[in-house]
Design a protein around this motif. Structure first.
Motif, PDB file in Angstrom:
ATOM      1  N   UNK A 225     -11.109  41.331 -36.934  1.00 23.86           N
ATOM      2  CA  UNK A 225     -11.354  40.709 -35.633  1.00 23.86           C
ATOM      3  C   UNK A 225     -12.213  41.572 -34.714  1.00 23.86           C
ATOM      4  N   UNK A 226     -12.304  42.878 -34.970  1.00 27.11           N
ATOM      5  CA  UNK A 226     -13.096  43.735 -34.084  1.00 27.11           C
ATOM      6  C   UNK A 226     -14.562  43.323 -34.088  1.00 27.11           C
ATOM      7  N   UNK A 227     -15.112  43.062 -35.280  1.00 28.17           N
ATOM      8  CA  UNK A 227     -16.501  42.623 -35.342  1.00 28.17           C
ATOM      9  C   UNK A 227     -16.679  41.264 -34.670  1.00 28.17           C
ATOM     10  N   UNK A 228     -15.695  40.384 -34.851  1.00 25.93           N
ATOM     11  CA  UNK A 228     -15.788  39.080 -34.212  1.00 25.93           C
ATOM     12  C   UNK A 228     -15.735  39.160 -32.697  1.00 25.93           C
ATOM     13  N   UNK A 229     -14.831  39.996 -32.165  1.00 29.57           N
ATOM     14  CA  UNK A 229     -14.754  40.164 -30.714  1.00 29.57           C
ATOM     15  C   UNK A 229     -16.039  40.775 -30.165  1.00 29.57           C
ATOM     16  N   UNK A 230     -16.622  41.735 -30.875  1.00 29.39           N
ATOM     17  CA  UNK A 230     -17.870  42.357 -30.424  1.00 29.39           C
ATOM     18  C   UNK A 230     -19.000  41.339 -30.391  1.00 29.39           C
ATOM     19  N   UNK A 231     -19.116  40.534 -31.459  1.00 23.52           N
ATOM     20  CA  UNK A 231     -20.167  39.518 -31.488  1.00 23.52           C
ATOM     21  C   UNK A 231     -19.945  38.463 -30.406  1.00 23.52           C
ATOM     22  N   UNK A 233     -18.393  38.852 -27.519  1.00 26.50           N
ATOM     23  CA  UNK A 233     -18.711  39.437 -26.207  1.00 26.50           C
ATOM     24  C   UNK A 233     -20.218  39.518 -25.991  1.00 26.50           C
ATOM     25  N   UNK A 234     -20.955  39.872 -27.031  1.00 26.96           N
ATOM     26  CA  UNK A 234     -22.412  39.943 -26.897  1.00 26.96           C
ATOM     27  C   UNK A 234     -23.026  38.564 -26.680  1.00 26.96           C
ATOM     28  N   UNK A 235     -22.546  37.558 -27.429  1.00 30.99           N
ATOM     29  CA  UNK A 235     -23.068  36.206 -27.246  1.00 30.99           C
ATOM     30  C   UNK A 235     -22.739  35.664 -25.856  1.00 30.99           C
ATOM     31  N   UNK A 244     -24.462  44.254 -20.993  1.00 36.21           N
ATOM     32  CA  UNK A 244     -23.515  45.368 -20.827  1.00 36.21           C
ATOM     33  C   UNK A 244     -23.794  46.470 -21.842  1.00 36.21           C
ATOM     34  N   UNK A 245     -23.320  47.642 -21.515  1.00 36.20           N
ATOM     35  CA  UNK A 245     -23.502  48.776 -22.410  1.00 36.20           C
ATOM     36  C   UNK A 245     -22.540  48.682 -23.592  1.00 36.20           C
ATOM     37  N   UNK A 246     -22.824  49.445 -24.624  1.00 41.29           N
ATOM     38  CA  UNK A 246     -21.964  49.457 -25.797  1.00 41.29           C
ATOM     39  C   UNK A 246     -20.568  49.983 -25.457  1.00 41.29           C
ATOM     40  N   UNK A 247     -20.507  50.940 -24.546  1.00 42.28           N
ATOM     41  CA  UNK A 247     -19.205  51.479 -24.154  1.00 42.28           C
ATOM     42  C   UNK A 247     -18.338  50.409 -23.497  1.00 42.28           C
ATOM     43  N   UNK A 248     -18.936  49.561 -22.667  1.00 41.40           N
ATOM     44  CA  UNK A 248     -18.173  48.500 -22.004  1.00 41.40           C
ATOM     45  C   UNK A 248     -17.624  47.505 -23.020  1.00 41.40           C
ATOM     46  N   UNK A 249     -18.430  47.154 -24.000  1.00 48.49           N
ATOM     47  CA  UNK A 249     -17.974  46.223 -25.022  1.00 48.49           C
ATOM     48  C   UNK A 249     -16.865  46.838 -25.860  1.00 48.49           C
ATOM     49  N   UNK A 250     -16.982  48.116 -26.198  1.00 50.31           N
ATOM     50  CA  UNK A 250     -15.948  48.777 -26.983  1.00 50.31           C
ATOM     51  C   UNK A 250     -14.621  48.850 -26.214  1.00 50.31           C
ATOM     52  N   UNK A 251     -14.698  49.121 -24.910  1.00 56.19           N
ATOM     53  CA  UNK A 251     -13.479  49.155 -24.099  1.00 56.19           C
ATOM     54  C   UNK A 251     -12.841  47.769 -24.057  1.00 56.19           C
TER      55      UNK A 251
END
Length: 289
Positions: A225-231, A233-235, A244-251
């Protein structure tokens, strides 16, 4: 609220159509109570339901209000209103703003960096084609002119993207606000909508409910699910023109799924065990395999 009494009426299980408050044409009035398919239905709005060998539980008879098209109309009108506002009001306003200020919908710093990478890739492509003989060699002035035209094209695409993102923000904001306001003010329609969803879910078998819970939880909270949540959030952010920055998405990915996982476990432990114990048992049995 239910009452428990000694067996004074039939302990046979109540049919599903009757337990949901649908009166039957086979209902016959009796002395002090009515009977439906031989089941005792007192006149004080309680339905007999077996709770044991010698005990019968009286469940409140609460007919559900009929579903009508107004609930669907709320969503339809809100979506159409959001589309109309974005196309009839926002788009002409953006056109006027672009004509008055050429710097409107300008590229962000991140978009400029991405544009530089695209221009550099185009320059390398020209050199590659000239080297292998697929294109005639260009002079420095010719290469510069070609890259300038490419840069203008990329700039126009990014400005159109920023304009469309702002339009999406206006349209979705209007639609969401209208739906929220309609459901907040119209209590009856909100109740009908939620009860209709409850009817659909309650009509599923225990195995289907457990399968649906496992499907939703594994999709949102599984090992992948981590890859799905990242994608996602980006979409979502790109749909509205945010970067947003990569750090914000990771948080975000490290906090939100954990909170949802805790909520699902609490709901299964507290809510599902009380509302549908059979589905909870089926869910535990399916999780073991």
């Amino acid at each position: 609220m239910s009452r428990t009494v000694r067996r004074g009426c039939s302990s046979r299980p109540l049919p599903t159509s009757l337990s949901r408050g649908r009166p039957s044409s086979m209902q016959v009035q009796g002395q002090g109570r009515s009977r439906v398919f031989g089941l005792c239905i007192p006149r004080n709005n309680y339905v007999c339901h077996s709770a044991g060998q010698n005990v019968t539980t009286l469940i409140p008879w609460a007919p559900l209000p009929p579903f009508n098209s107004r609930s669907g109309l709320i969503f339809g009108v809100s979506i159409v209103a959001g589309f109309a506002v974005s196309r009839l009001l926002a788009e002409p306003l953006w056109t006027y703003a672009a004509g008055v200020n050429p710097a409107a919908f300008a590229m962000s710093d991140q978009q400029k960096f991405e544009a530089v990478e695209e221009i550099h890739a185009e320059e390398l492509r020209l050199q590659m084609e000239a080297t292998v003989g697929q294109a005639p060699p260009l002079s420095d002035a010719g290469v510069l002119e070609h890259l300038r035209a490419e840069a203008k094209r990329i700039q126009g695409e990014y400005k159109a993207y920023n304009r469309a993102a702002l339009t999406n923000l206006v349209s979705d904001s209007v639609t969401g606000s209208l739906i929220f306001a309609a459901l907040l003010q119209n209590n009856s329609q909100r109740t009908i909508l939620f009860r209709t969803i409850g009817r659909i879910l309650s009509g599923l078998s225990d195995t289907a409910k457990a399968f649906l819970i496992i499907l939703v939880t594994d999709t949102l909270l599984g090992y992948h699910s981590e890859e799905g949540w990242t994608a996602a959030a980006q979409l979502f952010t790109q749909h509205y023109g945010f970067h947003p920055s990569e750090d914000s998405i990771q948080i975000f990915v490290s906090i939100v799924p954990v909170c949802l996982d805790s909520y699902f476990k609490y709901w299964i432990f507290v809510g599902l065990n009380k509302q549908d114990p059979a589905a909870a048992v089926t869910l535990r049995n399916m999780d073991r395999h």
